[in-house]
Design a protein around this motif. Structure first.
Motif, PDB file in Angstrom:
ATOM      1  N   ASN A 281       0.851  -1.182   0.000  1.00  0.00           N
ATOM      2  CA  ASN A 281       0.000   0.000   0.000  1.00  0.00           C
ATOM      3  C   ASN A 281       0.893   1.241   0.000  1.00  0.00           C
ATOM      4  O   ASN A 281       2.117   1.136  -0.162  1.00  0.00           O
ATOM      5  CB  ASN A 281      -0.964  -0.031   1.198  1.00  0.00           C
ATOM      6  N   THR A 282       0.290   2.400   0.161  1.00  0.00           N
ATOM      7  CA  THR A 282       1.074   3.635   0.092  1.00  0.00           C
ATOM      8  C   THR A 282       2.193   3.647   1.126  1.00  0.00           C
ATOM      9  O   THR A 282       3.316   4.094   0.851  1.00  0.00           O
ATOM     10  CB  THR A 282       0.149   4.853   0.293  1.00  0.00           C
TER      11      THR A 282
ATOM     12  N   LYS B  55      -4.256  -6.988   0.385  1.00  0.00           N
ATOM     13  CA  LYS B  55      -4.779  -5.720   0.878  1.00  0.00           C
ATOM     14  C   LYS B  55      -5.725  -5.039  -0.122  1.00  0.00           C
ATOM     15  O   LYS B  55      -6.570  -4.258   0.268  1.00  0.00           O
ATOM     16  CB  LYS B  55      -3.622  -4.766   1.212  1.00  0.00           C
ATOM     17  N   ARG B  56      -5.563  -5.304  -1.407  1.00  0.00           N
ATOM     18  CA  ARG B  56      -6.377  -4.614  -2.406  1.00  0.00           C
ATOM     19  C   ARG B  56      -7.139  -5.673  -3.197  1.00  0.00           C
ATOM     20  O   ARG B  56      -6.645  -6.208  -4.182  1.00  0.00           O
ATOM     21  CB  ARG B  56      -5.470  -3.770  -3.328  1.00  0.00           C
TER      22      ARG B  56
ATOM     23  N   THR C 175       1.249   6.827  -4.743  1.00  0.00           N
ATOM     24  CA  THR C 175       0.243   5.849  -4.349  1.00  0.00           C
ATOM     25  C   THR C 175       0.442   4.589  -5.187  1.00  0.00           C
ATOM     26  O   THR C 175       1.080   4.633  -6.255  1.00  0.00           O
ATOM     27  CB  THR C 175      -1.176   6.385  -4.595  1.00  0.00           C
ATOM     28  N   PRO C 176      -0.108   3.451  -4.747  1.00  0.00           N
ATOM     29  CA  PRO C 176      -0.030   2.260  -5.597  1.00  0.00           C
ATOM     30  C   PRO C 176      -0.577   2.509  -6.997  1.00  0.00           C
ATOM     31  O   PRO C 176       0.011   2.061  -7.986  1.00  0.00           O
ATOM     32  CB  PRO C 176      -0.874   1.234  -4.825  1.00  0.00           C
TER      33      PRO C 176
END
Length: 237
Positions: free
Chosen positions: A127-128, A195-196, A139-140
Motif C-alpha cells: 500500500n502507500t 490488501k487490495r 500511491t499504488p
C-alpha cells in the motif's frame, strides 16, 4: 471498452507435490489455467512444474528481477516448460523487459506458442505506506500506471495488477495490455494477506483478462465446484 471474456486461473500455492497434483487433477476442465509460483517451484523443482503443465495450461509466476542478461538467461532456461504466461518485475526497467521479450521470441518463432510476458507492477500486499518505506513517494495507483506504461513500451504483453488499478490502466493504455489480476476473493471469502481485493464479477466488469483465485478454490470442500461457481459468476455478466 470492448467486452472481453475473463478467464480463471487457480493458484496452486503449496510446498507439497502430491497436494498440487491433486488440486491440478481435480480442477481439469474447471479452470482456464493453474498458477505455480516460487514456493512450489523452489520446493518441488522444475520437473514437477513441467509435469503439472502437461495437464493444465500454466501461469508460471516466478517474478524474475535481476540484471537484464541474468533475467533473459533465466527465462531461456524456463522455455522447455512452455508456460502460457510468465512474469518479470516491471521495476527491473526497460532493458530487462526488452531482453526478456527478445529471448522468448527467439525460443518461440511461432508467436502463437510464445509465452505471454507479464510485468508485475505493484504487489497486491503493498500500500502507500509500504511503497514509502522503499522510497517510492506515490500511491499504488500512480506507481502501477507508471510501471505499466514503461513495461508495455518495452515489449511486455501484459501486466499483473490489483483489480483496483484495472480501470486506470485501461484509461492510460487501452485494450492492448493483457491484464492478470490476483487478489480476487469471491463474496464472503477472507481477505487473508491481500490488501487490495475485489470479487470476480467486479474484476471482470472492470476489464480483467484473467483473474487469479487461490484459497477460495483450493481450500474448498469441492475445489472444482468452487471454480465452477466462479466461472458461472464470470459468465453471468
Amino acid at each position: 471498452m470492448a467486452h472481453r471474456r475473463t478467464r480463471l486461473i487457480a493458484a496452486l500455492d503449496t510446498l507439497n507435490l502430491a497436494t498440487a497434483q491433486q488440486w491440478a487433477s481435480s480442477l481439469e476442465g474447471a479452470v482456464d489455467a493453474v498458477k505455480l509460483g516460487l514456493e512450489f517451484t523452489y520446493s518441488c523443482g522444475l520437473k514437477a512444474v513441467s509435469d503439472i503443465s502437461q495437464h493444465q495450461k500454466l501461469f508460471l509466476d516466478l517474478k524474475l528481477h535481476d540484471i537484464p542478461n541474468t533475467v533473459a538467461s533465466g527465462l531461456k532456461a524456463l522455455t522447455p516448460i512452455k508456460p502460457l504466461l510468465t512474469t518479470i518485475h516491471a521495476s527491473g526497467g526497460t532493458e530487462m523487459i526488452q531482453r526478456s521479450r527478445e529471448v522468448l521470441e527467439e525460443a518461440f518463432p511461432n508467436d502463437l506458442e510464445r509465452p505471454k510476458l507479464l510485468a508485475v507492477t505493484v504487489l497486491t500486499s503493498m500500500n502507500t505506506q509500504t511503497l514509502a518505506e522503499i522510497g517510492v513517494n506515490a500511491t499504488p495507483l500512480q506507481q502501477v500506471v507508471r510501471l505499466g506504461r514503461l513495461a508495455m513500451q518495452a515489449g511486455a504483453d501484459g501486466l499483473v495488477c490489483s483489480a483496483h488499478e484495472i480501470v486506470a490502466l485501461r484509461d492510460a493504455l487501452g485494450d492492448t495490455p493483457e491484464l492478470v489480476v490476483p487478489g480476487i476473493r469471491p463474496a464472503g471469502s477472507q481477505a487473508d494477506d491481500q490488501k487490495r481485493i475485489m470479487t470476480p464479477r467486479q474484476a471482470a466488469e472492470a476489464g480483467a483478462d484473467w483473474i487469479v483465485v487461490g484459497r477460495p478454490i483450493t481450500r474448498a470442500e469441492n475445489p472444482a465446484l468452487a471454480a465452477q461457481n466462479i466461472q458461472d459468476e464470470l459468465n453471468a455478466r
